[in-house]
Scaffold this motif. Structure first.
Motif, mmCIF file in Angstrom:
data_model
loop_
_atom_site.group_PDB
_atom_site.id
_atom_site.type_symbol
_atom_site.label_atom_id
_atom_site.label_comp_id
_atom_site.label_asym_id
_atom_site.label_seq_id
_atom_site.Cartn_x
_atom_site.Cartn_y
_atom_site.Cartn_z
ATOM 1 N N GLN A 203 57.709 68.161 50.662
ATOM 2 C CA GLN A 203 56.890 69.354 50.427
ATOM 3 C C GLN A 203 55.470 69.158 50.940
ATOM 4 O OE1 GLN A 203 56.921 70.603 46.332
ATOM 5 N NE2 GLN A 203 55.018 71.738 46.516
ATOM 6 N N LEU A 204 54.859 68.029 50.610
ATOM 7 C CA LEU A 204 53.479 67.760 51.038
ATOM 8 C C LEU A 204 53.398 67.571 52.547
ATOM 9 C CD1 LEU A 204 52.403 65.363 48.151
ATOM 10 C CD2 LEU A 204 51.590 67.692 48.547
ATOM 11 N N GLN A 205 54.420 66.932 53.112
ATOM 12 C CA GLN A 205 54.426 66.729 54.561
ATOM 13 C C GLN A 205 54.533 68.066 55.292
ATOM 14 O OE1 GLN A 205 53.956 63.719 55.966
ATOM 15 N NE2 GLN A 205 53.883 64.728 57.964
ATOM 16 N N THR A 206 55.307 68.986 54.723
ATOM 17 C CA THR A 206 55.473 70.306 55.341
ATOM 18 C C THR A 206 54.205 71.147 55.234
ATOM 19 O OG1 THR A 206 57.841 70.261 54.792
ATOM 20 C CG2 THR A 206 56.866 72.406 55.309
ATOM 21 N N HIS A 207 53.553 71.093 54.074
ATOM 22 C CA HIS A 207 52.363 71.921 53.846
ATOM 23 C C HIS A 207 51.109 71.375 54.521
ATOM 24 C CE1 HIS A 207 54.136 73.891 49.955
ATOM 25 N NE2 HIS A 207 54.856 74.100 51.023
ATOM 26 N N TYR A 208 51.076 70.060 54.751
ATOM 27 C CA TYR A 208 49.858 69.444 55.314
ATOM 28 C C TYR A 208 50.231 68.533 56.470
ATOM 29 C CZ TYR A 208 48.395 71.064 50.726
ATOM 30 O OH TYR A 208 48.173 71.845 49.618
ATOM 31 N N ALA A 232 48.245 59.255 47.562
ATOM 32 C CA ALA A 232 48.432 59.158 46.117
ATOM 33 C C ALA A 232 49.366 60.247 45.600
ATOM 34 C CB ALA A 232 47.080 59.238 45.410
ATOM 35 N N ALA A 233 49.238 61.456 46.145
ATOM 36 C CA ALA A 233 50.089 62.561 45.707
ATOM 37 C C ALA A 233 51.547 62.319 46.100
ATOM 38 C CB ALA A 233 49.585 63.873 46.290
ATOM 39 N N LYS A 234 51.763 61.814 47.307
ATOM 40 C CA LYS A 234 53.130 61.533 47.753
ATOM 41 C C LYS A 234 53.748 60.394 46.950
ATOM 42 C CE LYS A 234 52.563 63.063 52.563
ATOM 43 N NZ LYS A 234 52.479 62.611 53.986
ATOM 44 N N ALA A 235 52.963 59.364 46.666
ATOM 45 C CA ALA A 235 53.477 58.210 45.931
ATOM 46 C C ALA A 235 53.794 58.558 44.484
ATOM 47 C CB ALA A 235 52.474 57.055 45.985
ATOM 48 N N GLY A 236 53.009 59.470 43.897
ATOM 49 C CA GLY A 236 53.211 59.811 42.493
ATOM 50 C C GLY A 236 52.465 58.861 41.580
ATOM 51 N N LYS A 237 52.679 57.576 41.768
ATOM 52 C CA LYS A 237 51.946 56.542 41.034
ATOM 53 C C LYS A 237 51.396 55.557 42.061
ATOM 54 C CE LYS A 237 54.427 56.965 36.672
ATOM 55 N NZ LYS A 237 55.072 56.260 35.531
ATOM 56 N N SER A 238 50.081 55.349 42.058
ATOM 57 C CA SER A 238 49.479 54.570 43.143
ATOM 58 C C SER A 238 48.188 53.902 42.703
ATOM 59 C CB SER A 238 49.197 55.476 44.345
ATOM 60 O OG SER A 238 48.224 56.452 43.985
ATOM 61 N N GLU A 257 43.888 67.701 41.591
ATOM 62 C CA GLU A 257 43.861 69.118 41.984
ATOM 63 C C GLU A 257 45.022 69.462 42.908
ATOM 64 O OE1 GLU A 257 41.812 71.542 40.889
ATOM 65 O OE2 GLU A 257 40.974 70.081 39.483
ATOM 66 N N LEU A 258 45.383 68.530 43.792
ATOM 67 C CA LEU A 258 46.502 68.780 44.705
ATOM 68 C C LEU A 258 47.826 68.825 43.936
ATOM 69 C CD1 LEU A 258 47.365 69.211 47.633
ATOM 70 C CD2 LEU A 258 47.590 66.726 47.873
ATOM 71 N N LEU A 259 48.009 67.904 42.985
ATOM 72 C CA LEU A 259 49.235 67.905 42.177
ATOM 73 C C LEU A 259 49.293 69.140 41.280
ATOM 74 C CD1 LEU A 259 49.474 64.120 41.212
ATOM 75 C CD2 LEU A 259 50.965 65.383 42.774
ATOM 76 N N ARG A 260 48.143 69.623 40.863
ATOM 77 C CA ARG A 260 48.110 70.865 40.088
ATOM 78 C C ARG A 260 48.569 72.033 40.947
ATOM 79 N NH1 ARG A 260 42.474 73.110 37.470
ATOM 80 N NH2 ARG A 260 43.376 74.392 35.812
ATOM 81 N N LYS A 261 48.126 72.052 42.182
ATOM 82 C CA LYS A 261 48.448 73.146 43.095
ATOM 83 C C LYS A 261 49.900 73.096 43.550
ATOM 84 C CE LYS A 261 47.083 74.922 47.658
ATOM 85 N NZ LYS A 261 46.157 74.711 48.812
ATOM 86 N N GLU A 262 50.400 71.888 43.873
ATOM 87 C CA GLU A 262 51.725 71.768 44.473
ATOM 88 C C GLU A 262 52.836 71.460 43.463
ATOM 89 O OE1 GLU A 262 52.429 72.442 47.520
ATOM 90 O OE2 GLU A 262 50.403 72.646 48.326
#
Length: 480
Positions: A203-208, A232-238, A257-262
């Protein structure tokens, strides 16, 4: 609850946990240590079925009060299990709780005691070596389950990586074959977490696709900061381990903020030293439009504040530690831990307490994760992924040089550590990103004095005023 009888002392020499005996392997040494611990401590042991030797047990640690579920399927069965973290991470197939159960059975447990084939088919998580989801086919509906397994599992009955997304289909078909089919919680959670991670990354790779994150914060982010947020968002825990001055705080806020949005997270808990609580609040209010609350006051006040609706909640390490002792745990969608050196010794109360904070996403900020002792690096990594660096005894043996007495004299194979940490740790130095940084900017901030400071200032101001007046009158001051 059945108490294990006191064992008679034998003449076997005690094995030290600090240095491996030369005549046994590394793994055998660790197993013997756990047997030795089990023999020395009085665990409370309760059998699910007292008529069966092989079966399920509850083992209670009298010191900590923790209770663990143990499944004994044979002396060295691949299907032995304990719910404790040591069993899940040591890759030995045993732990002190399993050994305590074996010891309590005494002569009743021998190699001749064979496990009866189970009628039901089950999916379980194997902790030997790298974790993997495995299938155990029971005696009922064997033909149907074997036919179904060929699509989803290898010949060794290990779930194919390509079938993570379609595991739900297998689950439904297996239940249709026999309603007694079981999928254990740890195996299901492993599949769900892995599937969620892959979906989030896609999802993140597609959007950004270009690595840019426009309009995320009330600030212009540097490219390396955008890269850190996406990592960090892709890893989930980092772990964000950039050098001081590169903006770890803004990257952590940006990740939230990115995890809140996505991903729709609704709460972020920030742990930091007491002196930084209001600095974090100021940064969040400057860079975002989100609500933020500093949790403070007595315990009852803090307990109410945890339930408030603010998106960000900030609390000191010491207060969180005290609250966890009383509440048992804390919950948040995302956890941010600043100044991670507080966690470098897992024996401290703060380090142990943090393990009782439940969060789906975690970001740890540390400026010097690789410059200190390997033990400290290992401790920090445990909060993100307790499996990435392998068992502690293997880690120390693989990367530490010792003299004949066991004293540490150096480290080795450090590049291998970097490879293992790649999925969870990102680190940039100033020289790596200097081309992206602007020229130095100085900003002067005037801070009002406190009441106590102002009283002292006025006292000194009177004394200095007298000296200045005398200088103007006399044109000189004596040495006194």
């Amino acid at each position: 609850m059945k108490k294990k009888p006191v064992e008679k002392k034998d003449n076997k020499p005690k094995i030290t946990q600090h240095k491996k005996p030369e005549d046994i392997s590394l793994e055998a040494w660790q197993i013997e240590l756990r047997k030795q611990f089990a023999a020395k401590n009085m665990f409370g042991i309760t059998a699910f079925n007292k008529q069966q030797i092989l079966g399920d047990y509850f083992v209670t640690n009298p010191t900590s009060g923790y209770k663990y579920k143990v499944a004994l399927r044979g002396i060295d069965s691949d299907w032995n299990y304990c719910s404790c973290m040591d069993f899940k991470t040591n890759r030995l197939g045993t732990c002190k709780h399993l050994e305590a159960v074996k010891l309590s059975l005494g002569n009743r447990l021998t190699a001749k005691v064979k496990e009866k084939p189970l009628p039901y088919t089950s999916v379980y998580l194997s902790y030997k070596g790298e974790r993997k989801v495995c299938l155990r086919i029971g005696t009922e509906n064997q033909v149907a389950f074997k036919a179904l397994s060929t699509k989803y599992f290898t010949k060794e009955n290990v779930l194919k990586k390509t079938c993570i997304d379609t595991f739900s289909s297998f689950f439904e078909q297996a239940k249709a074959i026999n309603t007694d089919f079981r999928c254990y919680d740890d195996a299901l959670n492993f599949v769900l977490e892995e599937r969620q991670r892959l979906q989030r990354q896609k999802q993140l790779q597609t959007h950004y696709t270009d690595g840019k994150i426009p309009n995320l914060l009330n600030a212009i982010l540097y490219p390396y900061q955008e890269a850190g947020i996406l990592f960090a968002a892709k890893a989930g825990k980092s772990i964000i381990a950039d050098e001081m001055g590169l903006g770890k705080t803004i990257q952590a806020i940006g990740t939230a903020e990115l995890l809140r949005k996505e991903c729709g997270i609704a709460s972020v808990l920030i742990l930091c030293p007491t002196s930084l609580k209001y600095q974090w609040k100021k940064e969040i209010e400057h860079f975002t439009q989100s609500t933020v609350l500093v949790i403070e006051g007595n315990h009852l006040t803090r307990k109410v504040q945890y339930e408030s609706s603010e998106f960000y909640k900030i609390i000191s390490y010491n207060s969180a530690c005290n609250d966890i002792k009383i509440l048992g745990k804390l919950d948040a969608d995302m956890l941010i831990m600043d100044e991670a050196q507080r966690l470098k010794n897992w024996k401290t109360q703060i380090a142990q307490a943090v393990h009782h904070i439940r969060s789906e996403y975690t970001v740890i900020l540390s400026g010097t994760p690789l410059e200190n002792k390997l033990e400290e690096l290992y401790s920090i990594a445990q909060y993100i992924d307790p499996f990435c660096l392998g068992p502690y005894y293997q880690f120390m043996d693989s990367f530490r040089e010792t003299d004949p007495s066991g004293k540490v004299i150096g480290y080795k194979n450090l590049n291998e550590i970097g490879k293992r940490l790649e999925p969870i740790l990102i680190r940039r130095r100033k020289k790596d990103v200097s081309i992206q940084l602007p020229e130095r900017m100085d900003k002067i901030l005037f801070v009002p004095m406190t009441k106590e400071q102002k009283a002292m200032h006025e006292e000194y101001q009177f004394t200095v005023g007298q000296l200045v007046a005398k200088w103007r009158r006399m044109g000189f001051l004596s040495e006194k």
